[in-house]
Design an enzyme around this catalytic site. Structure first.
Site, short mmCIF file in Angstrom:
data_model
loop_
_atom_site.label_atom_id
_atom_site.label_comp_id
_atom_site.label_asym_id
_atom_site.label_seq_id
_atom_site.Cartn_x
_atom_site.Cartn_y
_atom_site.Cartn_z
N ASP A 254 -4.86 -2.47 -10.53
CA ASP A 254 -3.91 -2.70 -9.45
C ASP A 254 -4.21 -4.07 -8.85
O ASP A 254 -5.34 -4.54 -8.88
CB ASP A 254 -4.00 -1.61 -8.40
N SER A 255 -3.17 -4.67 -8.30
CA SER A 255 -3.25 -6.08 -7.91
C SER A 255 -3.88 -6.33 -6.56
O SER A 255 -4.18 -7.48 -6.22
CB SER A 255 -1.84 -6.64 -7.87
N GLY A 256 -4.04 -5.28 -5.77
CA GLY A 256 -4.42 -5.49 -4.37
C GLY A 256 -3.24 -5.35 -3.45
O GLY A 256 -3.38 -5.41 -2.23
N GLY A 257 -2.06 -5.17 -4.04
CA GLY A 257 -0.86 -4.97 -3.21
C GLY A 257 -0.98 -3.76 -2.30
O GLY A 257 -0.51 -3.80 -1.16
N GLN B 92 10.20 -2.63 -5.12
CA GLN B 92 9.99 -2.29 -3.71
C GLN B 92 11.36 -1.99 -3.08
O GLN B 92 12.30 -1.69 -3.79
CB GLN B 92 9.24 -3.40 -2.97
N ASP C 132 -0.74 7.59 -11.12
CA ASP C 132 -2.13 7.51 -10.71
C ASP C 132 -2.19 8.02 -9.30
O ASP C 132 -1.19 7.99 -8.57
CB ASP C 132 -2.65 6.07 -10.74
N HIS D 183 -13.21 18.74 -12.54
CA HIS D 183 -12.23 19.81 -12.66
C HIS D 183 -10.83 19.34 -12.28
O HIS D 183 -9.86 19.55 -13.01
CB HIS D 183 -12.57 21.04 -11.81
#
Length: 379
Positions: free
Chosen positions: A95-98, A197, A274, A343
């Site tokens: 992930d970019s940090g966005g 977005q 994710d 788990h």
RNA sequence: GGGCAGUUACCAGAGUGGCCAAAUGGGGCGGACUGUAAAUCCGCUGUCUUUCGACUUCGGUGGUUCGAAUCCACCACUGCCCA
């Protein structure tokens, strides 16, 4: 070494769900897929061996912001990239940090140029721009890297969401330019996913999807959801995005979510997910099982010596009892965190695998309808 | 036998005349967590009541006082020290 490829192997007859396969230089990923989050290069409390052997993870995440701050780019570069550094030889998405633009809202400043973050570790200031975020992700070495976006809160009103989206689009162009000008760093192909977005506003989302689609990336992400908006809005916007993103490219719904969220989104045509929920909630005593939700701290499990979840194929979930796991969690034993995390992740991977099987079998929608109810039951 | 210290809610432990149903920590119970600043955070934890409030508690008994966990007397028990 080749760019990411995506093939759709089977479309569900009764919904927009599809069973596909992503091919990367680090291996294949059947879709729909859930990707465990390993923010700092580690899926918290879980070893890479467990991710492979117990969880059956095909791809994991890393985070640009966190890895940039620590261990830092010099270490990652000298290590030969994150795969070499952490020993995970399957695909990695960074992930970019966005998202940190959203989650660290109190200690960052957004400008046209980029975002100045104040490090949560030592308070030092760091400028993230679309350009240097591409460079950083090149160095970290993700197979899939994300565009640098602004992720506005779920309640953002129209004008803010519009400005934010337009900024994200301008940043996307800069990301693509930089990404195109630079090369894969470690001999395998890196792939850039842009991010839709537009908040909860349908016309903005539609415009964003069209803009993102025009870039003809190898895959596309839906961002800015599960950030505080009502759940119905999340579904509505997700569905709309799936209607406006290319059918033949993987769709990645970022940060989602609960097991039932994932099933609903699969039905809409999402391929990749994710979420920190299985690991974080696991560490905080919440178990997702094939029969419903367990708060393993509850006294009712004190003498329940049955397996954690015999309905899935994870060895750990079948081996340890609820009573034992409760004891470990109550005693704050490290092993409890590991068992709960393994788990929950195994359950999430089991869930998307089952979803895929039902898509292939052609009865996804009816299977999903029952599961969505069953999985939300509190046991 | 003598001296000193102590006995508070599940545990530890503050409190030494009214602001005390009683701090704080632990434990217990419940909840939250969605591209990880999270093995974190938030409630509740004497009884009854939705709330307001009412009632019963601070080793035991009796007393002083308008009022006692807090002061006094005796009793019981615990720890340390001297014989």
């Amino acid at each position: 070494m080749a760019a990411l490829q995506f093939t759709i192997e089977q479309k569900d007859s009764g919904s927009r769900a599809r069973a596909g396969r992503i091919i990367t230089d680090h291996g294949e990923i059947p879709t729909p897929i859930f990707m465990p989050v390993g923010t700092v290069g580690s899926v918290k409390a879980v070893t890479q061996q467990q991710l492979k052997e117990e969880v059956n993870a095909k791809i994991i995440l890393g985070n640009t912001y966190h890895l940039y701050l620590r261990p830092g780019l010099d270490v990652l570069e000298q290590a030969g990239g994150l795969h070499r550094f952490n020993g995970w030889d399957r695909p990695i998405l960074t992930d970019s940090g966005g998202y940190q633009v959203f989650s660290l809202a109190g200690s960052r400043k957004i400008t046209e140029q980029g975002v100045v973050f104040q490090s949560h570790i030592d308070g030092s200031s760091h400028l993230f721009t679309p350009e240097n975020v591409m460079d950083t992700q090149r160095t970290i070495g993700g197979d899939i890297i994300m565009a640098f976006d602004e992720c506005p809160p779920g309640g953002s009103e129209y004008q803010y969401a519009k400005n934010s989206m337009e900024l994200t689009h301008r940043w996307l162009d800069r990301c693509i330019s930089r990404f195109t000008e630079t090369s894969d760093k470690y001999g395998y192909t890196q792939n850039l996913f842009p991010i839709v977005q537009g908040g909860v506003h349908t016309d903005l989302r539609k415009a964003s999807c069209e803009y993102i689609s025009s870039k003809q990336a190898v895959g596309n992400a839906i961002g800015g959801l599960s950030v505080g908006e009502p759940i119905d809005k999340m579904y509505e916007i997700c569905s709309l995005c799936c209607d406006h993103l290319p059918l033949d490219k993987p769709r990645y719904l970022m940060g989602v979510g609960t097991p039932w969220n994932i099933l609903e989104a699969i039905e809409m045509g999402v391929d990749m997910f994710d979420c920190v929920m299985p690991t974080r909630n696991g560490r905080n005593a919440m178990l997702f099982t094939s029969n419903g939700i367990i708060n393993i701290d509850n006294k009712k499990w004190e003498k329940d010596f049955s397996p954690i979840d015999s309905g899935i194929d994870c060895a750990m979930s079948n081996y340890y009892s609820k009573a034992y796991l409760r004891h470990l969690m109550k005693s704050k034993e490290y092993l409890g965190l590991t068992i709960a995390s393994v788990h929950n992740l195994a359950f999430y991977l089991w869930l998307v695998t089952k979803a895929r099987e039902h898509i292939v079998a052609g009865d996804f929608a009816s299977w999903k309808a029952g599961m969505v109810i069953q999985l939300q039951q509190k046991l």
